[in-house]
Scaffold this motif. Structure first.
Motif, mmCIF file in Angstrom:
data_model
loop_
_atom_site.group_PDB
_atom_site.id
_atom_site.type_symbol
_atom_site.label_atom_id
_atom_site.label_comp_id
_atom_site.label_asym_id
_atom_site.label_seq_id
_atom_site.Cartn_x
_atom_site.Cartn_y
_atom_site.Cartn_z
ATOM 1 N N ASP A 165 1.131 -1.371 0.383
ATOM 2 C CA ASP A 165 -0.352 -0.476 0.226
ATOM 3 C C ASP A 165 0.859 1.517 0.048
ATOM 4 O O ASP A 165 0.598 2.226 -0.478
ATOM 5 N N GLU A 166 2.164 1.143 0.930
ATOM 6 C CA GLU A 166 3.089 2.706 0.884
ATOM 7 C C GLU A 166 3.485 3.007 -0.577
ATOM 8 O O GLU A 166 4.050 3.769 -0.693
ATOM 9 N N ARG A 204 2.539 1.962 -3.266
ATOM 10 C CA ARG A 204 1.420 2.437 -4.499
ATOM 11 C C ARG A 204 1.069 3.948 -4.104
ATOM 12 O O ARG A 204 1.246 4.453 -5.167
ATOM 13 N N VAL A 262 -7.181 3.460 -3.674
ATOM 14 C CA VAL A 262 -7.645 3.522 -2.144
ATOM 15 C C VAL A 262 -7.861 3.794 -1.805
ATOM 16 O O VAL A 262 -8.508 5.264 -2.236
ATOM 17 N N THR A 265 -6.205 5.261 4.386
ATOM 18 C CA THR A 265 -5.263 4.605 3.446
ATOM 19 C C THR A 265 -3.941 5.533 3.566
ATOM 20 O O THR A 265 -2.792 4.792 4.194
ATOM 21 N N ARG A 313 -0.927 4.732 6.080
ATOM 22 C CA ARG A 313 -0.432 4.071 5.441
ATOM 23 C C ARG A 313 1.707 5.625 5.406
ATOM 24 O O ARG A 313 2.198 5.124 5.595
#
Length: 202
Positions: free
Chosen positions: A11-12, A14, A42, A46, A50
């Motif tokens: 996630d980070e 991205r 996201v 998020t 993140r």
């Protein structure tokens, strides 16, 4: 704060990829957390969870890009067989890679004042990281028998970084510095004399 789970790291990455592209497209000032979230696929929560606030997103992007650049510079420098070669090539590669960085050039075009502040008044953490890269070059040189000791070389490393920093902020002055060869020649004349002599191999 982020966690170290694979999902969180994905996630980070991205989010930071999305922010990097967004900053290059519209600049930092116009970008919002919502824009970053949308581009990353996201939700805003998020992004906050993140990475953090917009300022933290900007800082994380800069730190990641600097880390990538430093890794490339270190790799190029360590291919040289002498300490002088590692320093001169490292200096030239640093300047050239910063000058050709797509996001940085786009941000200079869109927001020159913001970039100047980031590269001058607020550049302390990046300069500290850059000093550590030069120290890693020294450590590698010691391990390869090109230096007897790295003791007392931190001020020399900082001097090299501050000189490189001045070339980034003011690309043109008395010294010719437009090509790789000119940058290497400058470093040979100005930086190499600050280095301790290499050990005798007799």
């Amino acid at each position: 704060m982020t966690t170290d789970t694979p999902l969180a790291l994905a996630d980070e990455d991205r989010i930071l990829d999305a922010a990097l592209g967004l900053f290059a497209d519209v600049g930092v000032r116009r970008a919002t957390i919502g824009d970053v979230a949308k581009r990353a696929g996201v939700d805003r929560v998020t992004v906050y969870r993140r990475v953090g606030s917009k300022d933290e997103v900007v800082g994380s992007v800069i730190i990641r890009e600097a880390g990538r650049l430093f890794d490339e510079v270190l790799s190029a420098a360590n291919r040289e067989s002498s300490l002088a070669g590692r320093i001169t090539v490292g200096f030239a590669e640093t300047i050239e890679r910063i000058r050709s960085h797509a996001m940085l050039n786009r941000m200079i075009e869109l927001e020159p004042d913001t970039v100047f502040v980031s590269l001058s008044r607020d550049a302390g953490p990046i300069l500290v990281a850059a000093v550590s890269v030069v120290e890693r070059i020294f450590e590698g040189a010691r391990a390869d028998g090109l230096l007897d000791s790295v003791d007392g070389l931190t001020p020399v490393a900082e001097a090299f970084v501050r000189i490189a920093h001045s070339f980034v902020l003011t690309p043109s002055a008395a010294a010719a510095a437009g090509t790789h060869r000119e940058l290497v020649d400058f470093a040979s004349a100005a930086l190499v004399p600050l280095l301790p002599p290499e050990p005798s191999r007799a």
